[in-house]
Design a protein around this motif. Structure first.
Motif, PDB file in Angstrom:
ATOM      1  N   ASP A  41     -31.934  42.034  33.633  1.00  0.00           N
ATOM      2  CA  ASP A  41     -31.972  43.577  34.307  1.00  0.00           C
ATOM      3  C   ASP A  41     -32.424  44.450  33.654  1.00  0.00           C
ATOM      4  O   ASP A  41     -32.513  45.693  33.985  1.00  0.00           O
ATOM      5  CB  ASP A  41     -30.556  43.637  34.900  1.00  0.00           C
ATOM      6  N   THR A  42     -32.739  44.476  32.269  1.00  0.00           N
ATOM      7  CA  THR A  42     -33.049  45.239  31.518  1.00  0.00           C
ATOM      8  C   THR A  42     -34.541  46.031  31.740  1.00  0.00           C
ATOM      9  O   THR A  42     -35.429  45.411  32.461  1.00  0.00           O
ATOM     10  CB  THR A  42     -33.282  45.052  30.083  1.00  0.00           C
ATOM     11  N   GLY A  43     -34.678  47.552  31.684  1.00  0.00           N
ATOM     12  CA  GLY A  43     -35.812  48.131  32.109  1.00  0.00           C
ATOM     13  C   GLY A  43     -35.460  49.596  32.509  1.00  0.00           C
ATOM     14  O   GLY A  43     -34.449  50.118  32.414  1.00  0.00           O
ATOM     15  N   VAL A  44     -36.515  50.224  32.866  1.00  0.00           N
ATOM     16  CA  VAL A  44     -36.507  51.414  33.290  1.00  0.00           C
ATOM     17  C   VAL A  44     -36.375  51.486  34.711  1.00  0.00           C
ATOM     18  O   VAL A  44     -37.185  50.986  35.490  1.00  0.00           O
ATOM     19  CB  VAL A  44     -37.797  52.497  32.841  1.00  0.00           C
ATOM     20  N   TYR A  45     -35.192  52.305  35.200  1.00  0.00           N
ATOM     21  CA  TYR A  45     -34.854  52.408  36.633  1.00  0.00           C
ATOM     22  C   TYR A  45     -35.478  53.564  37.402  1.00  0.00           C
ATOM     23  O   TYR A  45     -35.282  54.756  36.689  1.00  0.00           O
ATOM     24  CB  TYR A  45     -33.412  52.248  36.937  1.00  0.00           C
ATOM     25  N   TYR A  46     -36.190  53.511  38.296  1.00  0.00           N
ATOM     26  CA  TYR A  46     -36.895  54.608  39.043  1.00  0.00           C
ATOM     27  C   TYR A  46     -36.275  54.724  40.307  1.00  0.00           C
ATOM     28  O   TYR A  46     -36.129  53.615  41.150  1.00  0.00           O
ATOM     29  CB  TYR A  46     -38.303  54.522  38.881  1.00  0.00           C
ATOM     30  N   CYS A  47     -35.926  55.963  40.560  1.00  0.00           N
ATOM     31  CA  CYS A  47     -35.577  56.383  41.884  1.00  0.00           C
ATOM     32  C   CYS A  47     -36.896  56.948  42.674  1.00  0.00           C
ATOM     33  O   CYS A  47     -37.851  57.277  42.307  1.00  0.00           O
ATOM     34  CB  CYS A  47     -34.602  57.584  41.986  1.00  0.00           C
ATOM     35  N   VAL A  48     -36.943  56.522  43.987  1.00  0.00           N
ATOM     36  CA  VAL A  48     -38.022  56.903  44.878  1.00  0.00           C
ATOM     37  C   VAL A  48     -37.587  57.345  46.299  1.00  0.00           C
ATOM     38  O   VAL A  48     -36.509  57.065  46.749  1.00  0.00           O
ATOM     39  CB  VAL A  48     -39.255  55.613  45.195  1.00  0.00           C
ATOM     40  N   ALA A  49     -38.517  58.072  46.739  1.00  0.00           N
ATOM     41  CA  ALA A  49     -38.187  58.681  48.217  1.00  0.00           C
ATOM     42  C   ALA A  49     -39.429  58.661  49.020  1.00  0.00           C
ATOM     43  O   ALA A  49     -40.593  58.773  48.618  1.00  0.00           O
ATOM     44  CB  ALA A  49     -37.770  60.154  48.313  1.00  0.00           C
ATOM     45  N   GLY A  50     -39.401  57.923  50.398  1.00  0.00           N
ATOM     46  CA  GLY A  50     -40.431  57.670  51.251  1.00  0.00           C
ATOM     47  C   GLY A  50     -40.037  58.017  52.747  1.00  0.00           C
ATOM     48  O   GLY A  50     -38.938  58.234  52.822  1.00  0.00           O
ATOM     49  N   LEU A  51     -41.308  57.574  53.435  1.00  0.00           N
ATOM     50  CA  LEU A  51     -40.980  57.886  54.952  1.00  0.00           C
ATOM     51  C   LEU A  51     -40.034  56.719  55.257  1.00  0.00           C
ATOM     52  O   LEU A  51     -39.369  57.160  56.497  1.00  0.00           O
ATOM     53  CB  LEU A  51     -42.265  58.375  55.443  1.00  0.00           C
ATOM     54  N   THR A  52     -40.221  55.653  55.345  1.00  0.00           N
ATOM     55  CA  THR A  52     -39.634  54.477  55.806  1.00  0.00           C
ATOM     56  C   THR A  52     -39.275  53.459  54.871  1.00  0.00           C
ATOM     57  O   THR A  52     -39.581  53.508  53.519  1.00  0.00           O
ATOM     58  CB  THR A  52     -40.520  53.857  56.687  1.00  0.00           C
ATOM     59  N   LEU A  53     -38.322  52.627  55.246  1.00  0.00           N
ATOM     60  CA  LEU A  53     -38.003  51.696  54.127  1.00  0.00           C
ATOM     61  C   LEU A  53     -39.156  50.802  53.858  1.00  0.00           C
ATOM     62  O   LEU A  53     -39.129  50.279  52.559  1.00  0.00           O
ATOM     63  CB  LEU A  53     -36.829  50.760  54.841  1.00  0.00           C
ATOM     64  N   ARG A  54     -40.079  50.604  54.696  1.00  0.00           N
ATOM     65  CA  ARG A  54     -41.266  49.527  54.394  1.00  0.00           C
ATOM     66  C   ARG A  54     -41.948  50.294  53.353  1.00  0.00           C
ATOM     67  O   ARG A  54     -42.616  49.646  52.482  1.00  0.00           O
ATOM     68  CB  ARG A  54     -41.953  49.515  55.755  1.00  0.00           C
ATOM     69  N   ASP A  55     -42.172  51.694  53.782  1.00  0.00           N
ATOM     70  CA  ASP A  55     -43.009  52.359  52.542  1.00  0.00           C
ATOM     71  C   ASP A  55     -42.458  52.303  51.071  1.00  0.00           C
ATOM     72  O   ASP A  55     -42.930  51.947  50.211  1.00  0.00           O
ATOM     73  CB  ASP A  55     -43.189  53.819  52.901  1.00  0.00           C
ATOM     74  N   VAL A  56     -41.008  52.458  51.274  1.00  0.00           N
ATOM     75  CA  VAL A  56     -40.369  52.336  49.680  1.00  0.00           C
ATOM     76  C   VAL A  56     -40.378  50.981  49.238  1.00  0.00           C
ATOM     77  O   VAL A  56     -40.615  50.913  48.152  1.00  0.00           O
ATOM     78  CB  VAL A  56     -38.787  52.554  49.917  1.00  0.00           C
ATOM     79  N   ARG A  57     -40.334  49.959  49.804  1.00  0.00           N
ATOM     80  CA  ARG A  57     -40.227  48.473  49.385  1.00  0.00           C
ATOM     81  C   ARG A  57     -41.741  48.419  49.007  1.00  0.00           C
ATOM     82  O   ARG A  57     -41.739  47.598  47.837  1.00  0.00           O
ATOM     83  CB  ARG A  57     -39.949  47.510  50.628  1.00  0.00           C
ATOM     84  N   ARG A  58     -42.788  48.975  49.334  1.00  0.00           N
ATOM     85  CA  ARG A  58     -43.995  48.667  48.910  1.00  0.00           C
ATOM     86  C   ARG A  58     -44.501  49.681  48.029  1.00  0.00           C
ATOM     87  O   ARG A  58     -45.781  49.748  47.713  1.00  0.00           O
ATOM     88  CB  ARG A  58     -45.046  48.769  50.317  1.00  0.00           C
ATOM     89  N   VAL A  62     -32.180  51.184  31.361  1.00  0.00           N
ATOM     90  CA  VAL A  62     -31.045  50.415  31.076  1.00  0.00           C
ATOM     91  C   VAL A  62     -31.219  49.398  30.213  1.00  0.00           C
ATOM     92  O   VAL A  62     -32.340  48.706  30.524  1.00  0.00           O
ATOM     93  CB  VAL A  62     -30.665  49.992  32.729  1.00  0.00           C
ATOM     94  N   THR A  63     -30.347  49.150  29.350  1.00  0.00           N
ATOM     95  CA  THR A  63     -30.734  47.885  28.304  1.00  0.00           C
ATOM     96  C   THR A  63     -29.399  47.173  28.324  1.00  0.00           C
ATOM     97  O   THR A  63     -28.344  47.547  28.426  1.00  0.00           O
ATOM     98  CB  THR A  63     -30.877  48.586  26.970  1.00  0.00           C
ATOM     99  N   VAL A  64     -29.443  45.846  28.656  1.00  0.00           N
ATOM    100  CA  VAL A  64     -28.532  44.729  28.814  1.00  0.00           C
ATOM    101  C   VAL A  64     -28.537  43.595  27.756  1.00  0.00           C
ATOM    102  O   VAL A  64     -29.606  43.060  27.610  1.00  0.00           O
ATOM    103  CB  VAL A  64     -28.320  43.999  29.971  1.00  0.00           C
ATOM    104  N   SER A  65     -27.671  43.750  26.699  1.00  0.00           N
ATOM    105  CA  SER A  65     -27.681  42.811  25.567  1.00  0.00           C
ATOM    106  C   SER A  65     -27.028  41.563  25.926  1.00  0.00           C
ATOM    107  O   SER A  65     -26.021  41.516  26.570  1.00  0.00           O
ATOM    108  CB  SER A  65     -26.933  43.473  24.396  1.00  0.00           C
ATOM    109  N   ALA A  66     -27.459  40.542  25.202  1.00  0.00           N
ATOM    110  CA  ALA A  66     -26.941  39.237  25.400  1.00  0.00           C
ATOM    111  C   ALA A  66     -25.543  38.944  24.777  1.00  0.00           C
ATOM    112  O   ALA A  66     -25.232  39.722  23.823  1.00  0.00           O
ATOM    113  CB  ALA A  66     -28.143  38.079  25.044  1.00  0.00           C
TER     114      ALA A  66
END
Length: 123
Positions: free
Chosen positions: A90-107, A119-123
């Protein structure tokens, strides 16, 4: 134009929890769908979760179902991502997005991006 600011990232051990926050400001011009993406080092940004501002419809990528919960607080223009049972993948940079539709957001089509939170998750 809507502006998005993420917070809440950090370092956590595997099995732990974090809550990410995305605060929206400005005029949304009909961008009523929100979402989270993450980008691991050296990889592309991948869809994680999406939600409508009214919270009525949600969507998740398969790998986070049952562990992550996306929600909104329309009164404060805030979206949350509650992450539990975290794994190193799950480690990575997490980004928030805003779009017109859920379909646009998913794509990630015609969306506005925040600056990201690590976010960094250590073992």
């Amino acid at each position: 134009q809507v502006q998005l600011v993420e917070s809440g990232g950090g370092l956590v051990q595997a099995g732990g929890s974090l809550r990410l926050t995305c605060e929206a400001s400005g005029h949304n011009f009909g961008r009523n769908a929100l979402g989270w993406f993450r980008q691991a080092p050296g990889q592309e940004r991948d869809f994680v979760a999406a939600i409508m501002w009214n919270g009525g419809i949600t969507a998740y990528t398969e790998s986070v179902k049952g562990r992550f919960t996306v929600s909104t607080d329309a009164a404060t223009n805030t979206m949350y991502l509650e992450m539990t049972s975290l794994k190193p993948e799950d480690t990575g940079v997490y980004y928030c997005v805003a779009g017109l539709t859920l379909r646009d957001v998913r794509r990630s089509s015609d969306v506005v991006w925040g600056q990201g939170t690590q976010v960094t998750v250590s073992a």
